[in-house]
Motif scaffolding. Structure first.
Motif, PDB file in Angstrom:
ATOM      1  N   GLU A 122       0.820  -1.209  -0.017  1.00  0.00           N
ATOM      2  CA  GLU A 122      -0.101  -0.022  -0.014  1.00  0.00           C
ATOM      3  C   GLU A 122       0.857   1.224  -0.203  1.00  0.00           C
ATOM      4  O   GLU A 122       1.851   1.035   0.746  1.00  0.00           O
ATOM      5  N   ARG A 123       0.379   2.361  -0.774  1.00  0.00           N
ATOM      6  CA  ARG A 123       1.237   3.507  -0.731  1.00  0.00           C
ATOM      7  C   ARG A 123       0.093   4.602  -0.068  1.00  0.00           C
ATOM      8  O   ARG A 123      -0.907   4.393  -0.503  1.00  0.00           O
ATOM      9  N   PHE A 124       0.523   5.348   0.789  1.00  0.00           N
ATOM     10  CA  PHE A 124      -0.186   6.324   1.291  1.00  0.00           C
ATOM     11  C   PHE A 124       0.229   7.735   1.007  1.00  0.00           C
ATOM     12  O   PHE A 124       1.169   7.934   0.765  1.00  0.00           O
ATOM     13  N   ILE A 125      -0.925   8.386   0.574  1.00  0.00           N
ATOM     14  CA  ILE A 125      -0.699   9.841   0.198  1.00  0.00           C
ATOM     15  C   ILE A 125      -1.371  10.895   0.941  1.00  0.00           C
ATOM     16  O   ILE A 125      -2.547  10.604   1.634  1.00  0.00           O
ATOM     17  N   THR A 126      -0.768  11.933   1.432  1.00  0.00           N
ATOM     18  CA  THR A 126      -1.443  12.918   2.367  1.00  0.00           C
ATOM     19  C   THR A 126      -1.472  14.203   1.701  1.00  0.00           C
ATOM     20  O   THR A 126      -0.666  14.747   0.928  1.00  0.00           O
ATOM     21  N   ILE A 127      -2.805  14.511   1.725  1.00  0.00           N
ATOM     22  CA  ILE A 127      -3.276  15.836   0.764  1.00  0.00           C
ATOM     23  C   ILE A 127      -3.365  17.029   1.989  1.00  0.00           C
ATOM     24  O   ILE A 127      -4.143  16.956   2.940  1.00  0.00           O
ATOM     25  N   GLY A 128      -2.718  18.350   1.903  1.00  0.00           N
ATOM     26  CA  GLY A 128      -2.916  19.367   2.623  1.00  0.00           C
ATOM     27  C   GLY A 128      -4.265  20.102   2.209  1.00  0.00           C
ATOM     28  O   GLY A 128      -4.372  20.576   1.060  1.00  0.00           O
ATOM     29  N   ARG A 158      -3.903   4.524  -0.934  1.00  0.00           N
ATOM     30  CA  ARG A 158      -4.695   5.346   0.374  1.00  0.00           C
ATOM     31  C   ARG A 158      -4.536   6.721   0.468  1.00  0.00           C
ATOM     32  O   ARG A 158      -3.257   6.951   0.583  1.00  0.00           O
ATOM     33  N   CYS A 159      -5.414   7.200   0.610  1.00  0.00           N
ATOM     34  CA  CYS A 159      -5.320   8.840   0.695  1.00  0.00           C
ATOM     35  C   CYS A 159      -5.991   9.254   1.902  1.00  0.00           C
ATOM     36  O   CYS A 159      -7.070   8.907   2.100  1.00  0.00           O
ATOM     37  N   ASN A 160      -5.260  10.222   2.326  1.00  0.00           N
ATOM     38  CA  ASN A 160      -6.128  11.107   3.477  1.00  0.00           C
ATOM     39  C   ASN A 160      -5.720  12.577   3.374  1.00  0.00           C
ATOM     40  O   ASN A 160      -4.615  12.810   2.748  1.00  0.00           O
ATOM     41  N   MET A 212       0.574  16.224  -1.745  1.00  0.00           N
ATOM     42  CA  MET A 212      -0.169  17.075  -2.429  1.00  0.00           C
ATOM     43  C   MET A 212      -0.872  18.141  -1.759  1.00  0.00           C
ATOM     44  O   MET A 212      -0.975  17.976  -0.249  1.00  0.00           O
ATOM     45  N   GLY A 213      -1.265  19.166  -2.230  1.00  0.00           N
ATOM     46  CA  GLY A 213      -1.869  20.267  -1.400  1.00  0.00           C
ATOM     47  C   GLY A 213      -2.923  21.222  -2.190  1.00  0.00           C
ATOM     48  O   GLY A 213      -2.664  21.238  -3.464  1.00  0.00           O
ATOM     49  N   VAL A 214      -3.741  21.774  -1.517  1.00  0.00           N
ATOM     50  CA  VAL A 214      -4.743  22.791  -2.176  1.00  0.00           C
ATOM     51  C   VAL A 214      -4.032  24.190  -1.825  1.00  0.00           C
ATOM     52  O   VAL A 214      -3.817  24.232  -0.861  1.00  0.00           O
ATOM     53  N   VAL A 215      -3.754  25.067  -2.930  1.00  0.00           N
ATOM     54  CA  VAL A 215      -2.987  26.091  -2.815  1.00  0.00           C
ATOM     55  C   VAL A 215      -3.620  27.407  -3.528  1.00  0.00           C
ATOM     56  O   VAL A 215      -4.121  27.029  -4.765  1.00  0.00           O
ATOM     57  N   GLN A 216      -3.849  28.401  -2.943  1.00  0.00           N
ATOM     58  CA  GLN A 216      -4.419  29.695  -3.933  1.00  0.00           C
ATOM     59  C   GLN A 216      -3.551  29.778  -5.212  1.00  0.00           C
ATOM     60  O   GLN A 216      -2.105  29.783  -4.897  1.00  0.00           O
ATOM     61  N   SER A 217      -3.823  30.289  -6.167  1.00  0.00           N
ATOM     62  CA  SER A 217      -3.318  30.403  -7.657  1.00  0.00           C
ATOM     63  C   SER A 217      -2.302  31.506  -7.371  1.00  0.00           C
ATOM     64  O   SER A 217      -1.327  31.728  -7.870  1.00  0.00           O
ATOM     65  N   ASP A 218      -2.529  32.591  -6.410  1.00  0.00           N
ATOM     66  CA  ASP A 218      -1.496  33.543  -6.256  1.00  0.00           C
ATOM     67  C   ASP A 218      -0.355  33.015  -5.352  1.00  0.00           C
ATOM     68  O   ASP A 218       0.749  33.292  -5.834  1.00  0.00           O
ATOM     69  N   VAL A 267      -1.947  21.008  -6.247  1.00  0.00           N
ATOM     70  CA  VAL A 267      -0.527  20.877  -6.704  1.00  0.00           C
ATOM     71  C   VAL A 267      -0.030  19.766  -5.868  1.00  0.00           C
ATOM     72  O   VAL A 267      -0.290  19.502  -4.908  1.00  0.00           O
ATOM     73  N   THR A 268       1.287  19.587  -6.538  1.00  0.00           N
ATOM     74  CA  THR A 268       2.341  18.679  -5.841  1.00  0.00           C
ATOM     75  C   THR A 268       3.764  19.085  -6.397  1.00  0.00           C
ATOM     76  O   THR A 268       4.117  20.032  -6.504  1.00  0.00           O
TER      77      THR A 268
END
Ligand code: GLU
Length: 326
Positions: free
Chosen positions: A29-35, A64-66, A87-93, A263-264
């Motif tokens: 299993e590979r785990f990924i974490t998204i901010g 597996r993602c959290n 990975m993460g969610v980030v404002q375009s600016d 983004v990543t």
């Protein structure tokens, strides 16, 4: 002979052992974490929704993602840089500045490893002020108690730029608090601040909380300084928060805004990014139903707008397969 037979058996036994040993490694299993952001914002739902789509296919791809709550855009960039987040969610600016190493990221220098995946919903700079605060326009801020945001948040980053443009510093306000996004609404209701600032998609739980627990108004952010920011920076544009979304706020409110982006970094395995975008776009109608701010998302815009960093190779591979890019 006996010895040879024994050796051959031991040899094949060793082979079998090796095969058995490597089997779980292949299926590992590979785990990924998204901010994401605060729990009453929209980033949290973005992260949870992407993970939901990814985890539907875990039996096949073993990913597996959290998506835990974080301090927001800047915390997500820093988390990806340090390897805590994939990975993460980030404002375009913020994406633009982090990739190029400008403004608040000047000390860090350009983060050339950053990779874009897709753009999400629009995020207007949203100011909410207590009805009894005397704030009717953003320019009424001097002398007031304003939550300028925690340092890890995107709104703090955007506020810094806006405050510079207005010629304001923290001393311009009677209080410049640094509360997390999820704490702002309660602080407004408790009369600890006059105004809160949030760069966020609509509708969201935070502004809903603020406008239902106290009489509070969405405040316009307009004027020559704002016009100049929009002219100078490619990632700012005029934006309108539609009336009727929140209690006591029936009129449209003019402001300016950015987009949320996903983004990543270049070091994340191509297969993981490929499976992630595949999970989202192959379940796209289901995905869009997970939050009203996702309703108007269009595949074509998502992969072409608001992105400064180059596409991650895993995302580009999927978009090519769909014929969306060359
Ligand atoms: N734009 C905010 C930030 O970058 C987060 C908004 C949200 O959580 O929806 O920190």
């Amino acid at each position: 002979m006996k010895r040879h037979a024994f050796t051959a058996a031991a040899f094949s036994g060793a082979l079998l052992g090796a095969a058995m040993f490597s089997a779980p490694a292949i299926a590992q299993e590979r785990f990924i974490t998204i901010g994401t952001g605060g729990q009453t914002g929209v980033y949290y739902v973005v992260g949870q929704s992407v993970c939901r789509m990814v985890n539907r296919g875990s039996d096949e791809h073993n990913i597996r993602c959290n998506a835990p709550s974080t301090g927001g855009s800047v915390a997500n960039v820093n988390g990806m840089k340090s390897g805590e987040l994939d990975m993460g969610v980030v404002q375009s600016d913020v994406q633009y500045r982090a990739y190029k190493g400008e403004e608040n990221f000047a000390d860090d220098g350009p983060w050339e490893e950053m990779r874009a995946v897709f753009k999400m919903h629009g995020e207007p700079l949203t100011v909410v002020a207590r009805a009894d605060s005397g704030i009717e326009h953003f320019s009424d801020f001097p002398g007031k108690r304003v939550n300028i945001g925690n340092p890890g948040s995107g709104q703090r980053n955007t506020m810094n730029v806006l405050m510079d443009a207005m010629g304001w510093t923290e001393e311009t306000f009677s209080l410049a608090s640094q509360l997390d996004a999820a704490e702002q609404a309660a602080a407004l209701a408790d009369n600890n601040i006059d105004a809160m600032v949030y760069v966020v998609g609509h509708p969201n739980g935070s502004i809903q909380e603020a406008t239902t627990t106290v009489d509070a108004n969405l405040i316009p952010v307009t004027g020559p300084e704002v016009d100049e920011l929009i002219e100078t920076y490619p990632y700012y544009s005029k934006s309108v928060i539609p009336g009727g979304l929140y209690r006591g706020n029936d009129e449209d409110v003019e402001t300016f805004g950015v987009s949320a982006t996903f983004v990543t970094h270049a070091g994340l395995d191509e297969e993981i990014v490929y499976e992630t975008v595949k999970a989202v776009f192959e379940n796209f109608d289901r995905f869009k139903r997970l939050h009203p701010a996702f309703e108007n998302l269009e595949e074509e815009d998502m992969i072409s707008q608001g992105l400064t960093a180059p596409l991650h190779e895993g995302a580009a591979r999927y978009y090519r397969e769909r014929g969306w890019i060359e």
